[in-house]
Design an enzyme around this catalytic site. Structure first.
Site, PDB file in Angstrom:
ATOM      1  N   GLY A  85      -4.154  -5.593   6.294  1.00 61.30           N
ATOM      2  CA  GLY A  85      -5.050  -5.375   5.306  1.00 61.30           C
ATOM      3  C   GLY A  85      -4.882  -3.799   4.852  1.00 61.30           C
ATOM      4  O   GLY A  85      -4.120  -3.114   5.269  1.00 61.30           O
ATOM      5  N   ILE A  86      -5.156  -3.213   3.756  1.00 63.45           N
ATOM      6  CA  ILE A  86      -5.200  -1.846   3.122  1.00 63.45           C
ATOM      7  C   ILE A  86      -6.270  -1.250   3.487  1.00 63.45           C
ATOM      8  O   ILE A  86      -7.538  -1.439   3.361  1.00 63.45           O
ATOM      9  CB  ILE A  86      -5.239  -2.148   1.593  1.00 63.45           C
ATOM     10  CG1 ILE A  86      -4.150  -2.942   1.073  1.00 63.45           C
ATOM     11  CG2 ILE A  86      -5.125  -0.529   1.099  1.00 63.45           C
ATOM     12  CD1 ILE A  86      -4.094  -3.066  -0.513  1.00 63.45           C
ATOM     13  N   TYR A 117      13.015  13.392  20.010  1.00 67.36           N
ATOM     14  CA  TYR A 117      13.399  13.471  18.595  1.00 67.36           C
ATOM     15  C   TYR A 117      14.505  13.797  18.149  1.00 67.36           C
ATOM     16  O   TYR A 117      14.966  15.077  18.497  1.00 67.36           O
ATOM     17  CB  TYR A 117      12.092  14.240  17.944  1.00 67.36           C
ATOM     18  CG  TYR A 117      12.082  14.182  16.294  1.00 67.36           C
ATOM     19  CD1 TYR A 117      11.027  13.376  15.665  1.00 67.36           C
ATOM     20  CD2 TYR A 117      13.010  14.931  15.391  1.00 67.36           C
ATOM     21  CE1 TYR A 117      10.945  13.110  14.501  1.00 67.36           C
ATOM     22  CE2 TYR A 117      12.745  14.754  14.231  1.00 67.36           C
ATOM     23  CZ  TYR A 117      11.723  13.788  13.664  1.00 67.36           C
ATOM     24  OH  TYR A 117      11.585  13.809  12.172  1.00 67.36           O
ATOM     25  N   GLY A 169       1.212   8.728   0.884  1.00 64.96           N
ATOM     26  CA  GLY A 169       2.103   9.688   0.394  1.00 64.96           C
ATOM     27  C   GLY A 169       3.384   9.508   0.202  1.00 64.96           C
ATOM     28  O   GLY A 169       4.362  10.302  -0.061  1.00 64.96           O
ATOM     29  N   PRO A 189       0.827  -1.206  -0.083  1.00 63.88           N
ATOM     30  CA  PRO A 189       0.036  -0.043   0.105  1.00 63.88           C
ATOM     31  C   PRO A 189       0.683   1.350   0.220  1.00 63.88           C
ATOM     32  O   PRO A 189       1.975   1.118   0.679  1.00 63.88           O
ATOM     33  CB  PRO A 189      -0.750  -0.273   1.322  1.00 63.88           C
ATOM     34  CG  PRO A 189      -0.585  -1.503   1.866  1.00 63.88           C
ATOM     35  CD  PRO A 189       0.767  -1.851   1.233  1.00 63.88           C
ATOM     36  N   PHE A 190       0.472   2.374  -0.769  1.00 67.32           N
ATOM     37  CA  PHE A 190       1.263   3.667  -0.965  1.00 67.32           C
ATOM     38  C   PHE A 190       0.267   4.650  -0.849  1.00 67.32           C
ATOM     39  O   PHE A 190      -0.496   4.699  -1.531  1.00 67.32           O
ATOM     40  CB  PHE A 190       2.106   3.439  -2.185  1.00 67.32           C
ATOM     41  CG  PHE A 190       2.788   4.320  -2.514  1.00 67.32           C
ATOM     42  CD1 PHE A 190       4.485   4.134  -2.245  1.00 67.32           C
ATOM     43  CD2 PHE A 190       2.584   6.022  -2.697  1.00 67.32           C
ATOM     44  CE1 PHE A 190       5.472   5.043  -2.499  1.00 67.32           C
ATOM     45  CE2 PHE A 190       3.644   6.823  -2.926  1.00 67.32           C
ATOM     46  CZ  PHE A 190       5.032   6.235  -2.751  1.00 67.32           C
TER      47      PHE A 190
END
Length: 537
Positions: A270-271, A456, A136, A133-134
C-alpha cells in the site's frame, strides 16, 4: 508546477547540485595516490542526452487520473518524468550520465491528500497501471525504480503535496504527519511545539516520513531515540483493496502486529499516506565530542561494552582505521598532522575515531567516560564531534564531485551479532578488495545494540571507463554473497530491499517467509500494481 517539484528536479538532475562539496586539491591528490589515476568527466544533463520514450498511459487511464487529482497534477512531459526515474544510488547517478536503460515512468501524479491517493490507486486498479510511490527519491537499492512488471504503463505517485502536520497530542507525545513531509520540515513543525522526532539519517535533507516508515529507516541518533520503526505508532495506507489504518493503542495483543508488516513494506502492500509517530521534548542542550581508540577490534569491543551497560550516547559512531585515515586526509593541513604526531606519542598507531553525541541531560555520560578512560581512549574534545555534526550531510553531495573526478563511490551496510561482527567485517572487505582494483574500503559502526551492531561500508575506486556499471555490480554481488553466506548478517540494516537486495531476501527469511509476503501482497494488491519488482514480489 509547484515549488516543491521544482526543487526536487533541480537536486535530482542538475550537475550544479554537488559543486559546493567539491574536494580540495590535497584531497584529490591523496585520492589519486591511493586508488590510481583518475579520469575526470563533465556531467551531462540527462534531458539532453536521453531520448525519453513517449508515455504509454492510455487516454482512459489519463482521464481517470485527471479526474482524481486535476489536470495540473498529472505530469507527462520529459523533465518531470526524468526527475523521478530512479533513486540516489551510485548506479542511479551513473545512469543519469549514461542514460541507456533508464526506467522512466509514463506519468507523474501528485495527489493532494490521502483521499486523493486512494482515488489514484483506484484509477490504476481500474486501468491496470503500475504505481510507484515516491517520497524524497533517496533510495539507494532500486526502491523507487519505475518498473512496469507485466503492466503496459507505470506511474509515479509523488507525495510532495502531502506536506502537513495533521495533529499534535502533547499529552500522549504523538504527532500525525502526512507522508510527504520531509525531515527538516518535520523538525521545524515539531519545534514550534517544543518537540522533536529525533530521526536524522544522512538522507534527512530530502527524505520523507513516509519513506522512513516504508523502509524501516535508522537515524544517526537511533541509539538514543530508536529506529524509525520504533517511533511509528500508527499508519494509514491507500491500497487496491481499500483504505487501511493501523495503530490504536501504545501496545496491543490483538493478533500479529500488522503495523509492523506495513512498516518496511516498501510500497508493495500500500502507499503510506499518514504516519503517527512518537515525539519527545526538544533537548535543552547537545554535546558532540571525539575520542580515538587503538585498533578496530578494540574499538568495537569498547562499543559493545557501552551498549551492554546501557551507556551508549544518542549518537555513537566508531570508524575503522581506513575511514579514520580518510577523515584526516580530507581534513589536511597543520591540524591533521599535529593530531597524527600527538597520537603517535600516545602510542596509537592504528587510530579509530569515536564520535559521541549527547542530546539532553545524558546522565550516563559520566559513567561512559570512565569506561572509555579505562579502555585507553584518547579524548580529543569537542572539535571532532562538532566537525562531524556540521558535515554529516555532506556525503551525498560529495558524490557528485567524486563522480566528476571519475571515482566509483558507493556504500553498503549490514548488521550481525557481536560474536560474528569481526568475521563479517573481514569477509566483506575481502570480497570488495578481490572484486575491485586498488579500492579504499572504509567502515564504521553507527548503530549498536545489546546483541550486535551495524557495519556501514564506503567504497572508493577508480571508475572503469569501459564497464562502469559492471564494475560496481560485480563488487556489490561479491559483498552481498559474503554477507548472506552461512547467515553471517542481514542483507540490509536500514537501506531496505528494493530490487538490489531482493535476490538475497529468501536466504534471510526462508521460503515460508516469502510465501507470507506473497500472501499479504495478494490480500492488499491482488492485481500486483503496487511498486512492481520490489521485495522480490
Amino acid at each position: 508546477m509547484n515549488d516543491v517539484v521544482d526543487h526536487r528536479l533541480r537536486t535530482s538532475w542538475t550537475p550544479e547540485a554537488g559543486k559546493a562539496a567539491a574536494l580540495p586539491p590535497h584531497a584529490v591528490r591523496w585520492l589519486a595516490h591511493r586508488i590510481g589515476p583518475l579520469s575526470p568527466s563533465a556531467p551531462v544533463a540527462p534531458e539532453s542526452a536521453y531520448a525519453v520514450p513517449p508515455s504509454r498511459l492510455s487516454d482512459a487511464a489519463r482521464a481517470a487520473l485527471v479526474e482524481a487529482v486535476g489536470a495540473e497534477h498529472v505530469l507527462e512531459n520529459e523533465r518531470e518524468r526524468l526527475g523521478r526515474a530512479g533513486g540516489m544510488s551510485y548506479l542511479d547517478l551513473l545512469r543519469r550520465r549514461h542514460p541507456d536503460g533508464l526506467a522512466v515512468p509514463d506519468a507523474v501524479v501528485l495527489p493532494g491528500d490521502p483521499d486523493e491517493v486512494q482515488r489514484v490507486v483506484d484509477a490504476c486498479v481500474a486501468h491496470d497501471v503500475g504505481v510507484v510511490p515516491f517520497g524524497g527519491g533517496t533510495s539507494v537499492v532500486g526502491g523507487v525504480t519505475a518498473l512496469r512488471g507485466d503492466k503496459a504503463a507505470v506511474i509515479v505517485v509523488d507525495l510532495a503535496r502531502l506536506d502537513r502536520l495533521v495533529s499534535v497530542d502533547p499529552t500522549s507525545r504523538l504527532a500525525v504527519f502526512q507522508a510527504g513531509v520531509r525531515g527538516p520540515d518535520a523538525q521545524r513543525l515539531l519545534a514550534a511545539h517544543g518537540l522533536t522526532l529525533g530521526h536524522v539519517p544522512q538522507s534527512f535533507e530530502r527524505a520523507t516520513l513516509g519513506g522512513f516508515a516504508a523502509t524501516r529507516s535508522a537515524g544517526q541518533a537511533s541509539s538514543g531515540y530508536g529506529r524509525f520503526e520504533d517511533m511509528v505508532q500508527g499508519v494509514r495506507l491507500a491500497t487496491p483493496s481499500g483504505p487501511w489504518r493501523l495503530g490504536v493503542a501504545p501496545a496491543s495483543a490483538a493478533g500479529p502486529n500488522l503495523r509492523a508488516l506495513a512498516v518496511g513494506s516498501e510500497g508493495v502492500l500500500g502507499i503510506i499516506t499518514e504516519v503517527t509517530v512518537r515525539v519527545r521534548p526538544l533537548p535543552e542542550r547537545e554535546r558532540y565530542e571525539g575520542f580515538v581508540l587503538r585498533g578496530w577490534r578494540h574499538a568495537t569491543e569498547v562499543v559493545r561494552v557501552l551498549a551492554q551497560h546501557g551507556l551508549l550516547a544518542d549518537v555513537t559512531r566508531v570508524s575503522d582505521v581506513d575511514e579514520t585515515e580518510v577523515t584526516l586526509a580530507l581534513k589536511g593541513g597543520f591540524a591533521a598532522k599535529a593530531l597524527r604526531r600527538y597520537l603517535a606519542v600516545r602510542g596509537v598507531h592504528e587510530p579509530c575515531l569515536l564520535i559521541l553525541g549527547w542530546l539532553g541531560a545524558a546522565p550516563q555520560r559520566a559513567r561512559a567516560l570512565r569506561l572509555l578512560k579505562a579502555a585507553g581512549a584518547v579524548p580529543l574534545g569537542k572539535a571532532p564531534g562538532e566537525a562531524w555534526r556540521h558535515g554529516r550531510f555532506s556525503g551525498p553531495r560529495q558524490r557528485d564531485a567524486l563522480l566528476d573526478l571519475g571515482v566509483c563511490v558507493e556504500t553498503l551496510e549490514t548488521a550481525t551479532h557481536w560474536s560474528r561482527l569481526g568475521e563479517l567485517y573481514d569477509k566483506v572487505r575481502e570480497a570488495l578488495y578481490d572484486a575491485l582494483d586498488r579500492p579504499v574500503v572504509m567502515c564504521h559502526v553507527s548503530h549498536a545494540y545489546e546483541t550486535g551492531a551495524s557495519l556501514y561500508f564506503t567504497v572508493l575506486a577508480a571508475r572503469d571507463p569501459h564497464d562502469p556499471f559492471g564494475q560496481w555490480e560485480r563488487a556489490k554481488r561479491a559483498a552481498s554473497e559474503a554477507i548472506s553466506e552461512d547467515g553471517r548478517g542481514t542483507i540490509t540494516h536500514h537501506h531496505a530491499v528494493g530490487t538490489d537486495h531482493a535476490p538475497y531476501l529468501r536466504a534471510e527469511i526462508g521460503d515460508v517467509g516469502m510465501s507470507v509476503l506473497a500472501a499479504a501482497k495478494h490480500a492488499t494488491d491482488p492485481m500486483g500494481i503496487l511498486n512492481p519488482g520490489k521485495l522480490g514480489l
